[in-house]
Scaffold this motif. Structure first.
Motif, mmCIF file in Angstrom:
data_model
loop_
_atom_site.group_PDB
_atom_site.id
_atom_site.type_symbol
_atom_site.label_atom_id
_atom_site.label_comp_id
_atom_site.label_asym_id
_atom_site.label_seq_id
_atom_site.Cartn_x
_atom_site.Cartn_y
_atom_site.Cartn_z
ATOM 1 N N THR A 103 3.491 57.269 1.222
ATOM 2 C CA THR A 103 2.307 57.861 0.593
ATOM 3 C C THR A 103 2.654 58.473 -0.751
ATOM 4 O O THR A 103 1.911 58.338 -1.731
ATOM 5 C CB THR A 103 1.699 58.932 1.517
ATOM 6 N N THR A 107 1.032 57.164 -4.250
ATOM 7 C CA THR A 107 0.194 58.073 -5.023
ATOM 8 C C THR A 107 0.774 58.299 -6.413
ATOM 9 O O THR A 107 0.035 58.348 -7.405
ATOM 10 C CB THR A 107 0.043 59.414 -4.285
ATOM 11 N N THR A 282 -9.894 52.298 11.238
ATOM 12 C CA THR A 282 -10.172 53.417 12.149
ATOM 13 C C THR A 282 -10.715 52.918 13.485
ATOM 14 O O THR A 282 -10.318 53.402 14.553
ATOM 15 C CB THR A 282 -11.177 54.384 11.502
ATOM 16 N N ILE A 404 -3.999 55.625 6.106
ATOM 17 C CA ILE A 404 -4.932 56.730 6.285
ATOM 18 C C ILE A 404 -4.571 57.873 5.345
ATOM 19 O O ILE A 404 -5.438 58.488 4.712
ATOM 20 C CB ILE A 404 -4.922 57.202 7.745
ATOM 21 N N ALA A 405 -3.270 58.144 5.215
ATOM 22 C CA ALA A 405 -2.809 59.271 4.401
ATOM 23 C C ALA A 405 -3.177 59.111 2.926
ATOM 24 O O ALA A 405 -3.580 60.075 2.272
ATOM 25 C CB ALA A 405 -1.301 59.441 4.556
ATOM 26 N N ILE A 407 -5.664 57.649 1.638
ATOM 27 C CA ILE A 407 -7.087 57.908 1.436
ATOM 28 C C ILE A 407 -7.343 59.410 1.389
ATOM 29 O O ILE A 407 -8.042 59.918 0.501
ATOM 30 C CB ILE A 407 -7.924 57.257 2.549
ATOM 31 N N VAL A 408 -6.747 60.143 2.343
ATOM 32 C CA VAL A 408 -6.942 61.592 2.400
ATOM 33 C C VAL A 408 -6.386 62.260 1.147
ATOM 34 O O VAL A 408 -7.051 63.093 0.513
ATOM 35 C CB VAL A 408 -6.273 62.168 3.660
ATOM 36 N N VAL A 409 -5.155 61.895 0.775
ATOM 37 C CA VAL A 409 -4.496 62.519 -0.374
ATOM 38 C C VAL A 409 -5.219 62.201 -1.677
ATOM 39 O O VAL A 409 -5.304 63.047 -2.581
ATOM 40 C CB VAL A 409 -3.027 62.054 -0.458
ATOM 41 N N ILE A 411 -8.507 61.306 -2.148
ATOM 42 C CA ILE A 411 -9.977 61.392 -2.149
ATOM 43 C C ILE A 411 -10.522 61.791 -3.516
ATOM 44 O O ILE A 411 -11.484 61.182 -4.019
ATOM 45 C CB ILE A 411 -10.461 62.362 -1.051
#
Length: 467
Positions: A103, A107, A282, A404-405, A407-409, A411
């Motif tokens: 991640t 990123t 998901t 998933i990570a 996407i969260v990080v 956003i």
């Protein structure tokens, strides 16, 4: 019935080209030596045929959709696959830690590619006197780190809502070139690690079968076990059916949610069909949880699902390369080439440098992360398959967490900034994406410290290669 064949023949063309590309890869010495996958060879052939007009009735747009759906299927089947037994290197660093390293690299790459692409296109305008939008360079980050689906999504928004000409097609071109760059650079890197035995999975080696591209009759591995009696349903059909069920559930979910979030731009993007793979991922995670909790795991063969994942990746690569429009590529060849070369070099150096810090599975993560940052996670899986042929290390599962990570990080950048990027000033755009890049660099020593607290030595990469 003739009208029903168009989409089926498009898929058949992908399949046929995959056969031709794989045979050429096994027969031609320079292709064998390069270890470039047959899917890349097939995609290049398909792109050439479409550009020359030798496939009547078909154009790049016919294959963009197929690329999107095979990309989605590759992730959904991966997440429907059960958790492996304790994997090579997993006892020393779990899925969470490895997923955080992936991640971080992704990123950092997202931010760096956006800034560099923007700056290079602005510099090209200044030197050449052209009037191209710097965002045509910045969209490289969506083509490389996110892939054709996301590049097409943001490019279409920029083009239709803000007048950035050719943004969608330039995004697809960058996504396609990202796939090529991943293998032109990533394959030699993976080969370097293989030759020196630096990969944890010792079953993956540069043996004769690997180089030839096909297994000998005496060394063919199993492709999975049949879990259903053929008198009831074929086992492959059963597993495809499970994915089909997940696909329908995801589609219904998005169809229901879209009217409910229609007034919110950010949520509308998140619940759009363009981000189908996130919701499908998901759904498959939840389906697998139900399967395991209900004691139905014996009705799912993980090796069969892995074959579906790998096959979907191969089809996706061919379709993406065939999605390039030659007219747009030709008109913007120089700036696209400059951005592609520089971004590839920076991304590779960054992935290798940070990947080496991640522990014993450093080579696998470095190569995988580079692939993910040059097209899609599917590309990362293809490169990982060179070092971990049967996906026995923890890295494939780390990729599931990673998807998933990220996407969260991300956003703020992906759902708030990217859709409205044309409304931002130069300094606002560069500050946001550049700030994300700098934040990830700050996180490197913090993750290393956390890693040491769990008993994982930074020297473990060298321990994997004592020589």
């Amino acid at each position: 019935m003739g009208s029903t064949f168009h989409g089926i023949i498009a898929f058949a063309l992908l399949a046929g080209l995959l056969v031709i590309g794989s045979l050429l890869r096994s027969r031609l010495g320079f292709l064998r030596a390069s270890l470039i996958p047959g899917s890349i060879v097939a995609g290049v052939i398909g792109f050439a045929l479409l550009s020359l007009g030798w496939i009547p009735g078909y154009g790049p747009s016919d294959f963009t959709t197929l690329a999107f759906h095979f990309f989605t299927l590759s992730f959904m089947s991966l997440c429907l696959t059960g958790s492996p037994k304790p994997a090579v290197g997993e006892a020393r660093q779990g899925i969470l830690g490895g997923g955080l390293w992936l991640t971080l690299i992704w990123t950092a790459s997202l931010g760096a590619q956006a800034v560099i692409g923007y700056a290079l296109m602005a510099g090209y305008d200044l030197l050449s006197g052209s009037d191209l939008s710097p965002l045509l360079g910045a969209i490289v980050t969506h083509g490389f780190t996110q892939g054709p689906g996301q590049a097409l999504t943001y490019g279409t928004i920029w083009e239709n809502d803000y007048g950035i000409a050719n943004a969608a097609q330039v995004g697809v071109i960058f996504a396609s070139l990202g796939f090529v760059a991943a293998f032109v650079v990533g394959v030699p890197a993976a080969r370097y690690f293989l030759k020196r035995g630096m990969n944890a999975n010792r079953e993956s080696t540069l043996d004769d079968d690997f180089i030839a591209g096909f297994h000998k009759p005496t060394s063919r591995p199993s492709a999975g076990k049949q879990v259903s009696h053929s008198g009831t349903v074929d086992s492959l059909a059963w597993h495809v059916g499970l994915l089909g069920l997940a696909y329908v559930i995801t589609y219904v979910w998005l169809t229901v949610m879209q009217p409910l979030v229609g007034g919110n731009q950010v949520l509308s993007v998140f619940f759009s069909y363009n981000l189908f793979f996130i919701h499908g991922l998901t759904v498959c995670v939840l389906m697998r949880l139900v399967i395991d909790r209900c004691g139905w795991a014996d009705k799912v063969d993980d090796d069969t699902l892995k074959r579906i994942t790998s096959g979907s990746v191969d089809f996706m690569v061919v379709a993406t390369l065939m999605s390039i429009q030659i007219s747009v590529l030709a008109s913007l060849l120089v700036p696209i080439a400059i951005v592609t070369v520089v971004i590839t070099l920076v991304t590779f150096l960054g992935a290798m440098a940070i990947g080496r810090l991640s522990g014993r599975l450093g080579p696998e993560r470095a190569v995988t992360a580079f692939g993910c940052c040059c097209g899609s996670t599917g590309t990362g899986l293809l490169l990982l398959r060179m070092l971990d042929a049967d996906f026995s290390t923890s890295v494939p599962k780390e990729l599931a967490f990673f998807n998933i990570a990220i996407i969260v990080v991300n956003i703020p950048t992906l759902f708030f900034i990217a859709p409205i990027a044309p409304t931002l000033s130069t300094w606002q755009y560069l500050a946001i994406f550049g700030g994300y890049f700098m934040l990830m660099l700050v996180c490197v020593p913090l993750l290393m410290k956390w890693q040491r607290s769990r008993g994982v030595s930074n020297a473990s990469l060298q321990e994997a290669n004592p020589s």
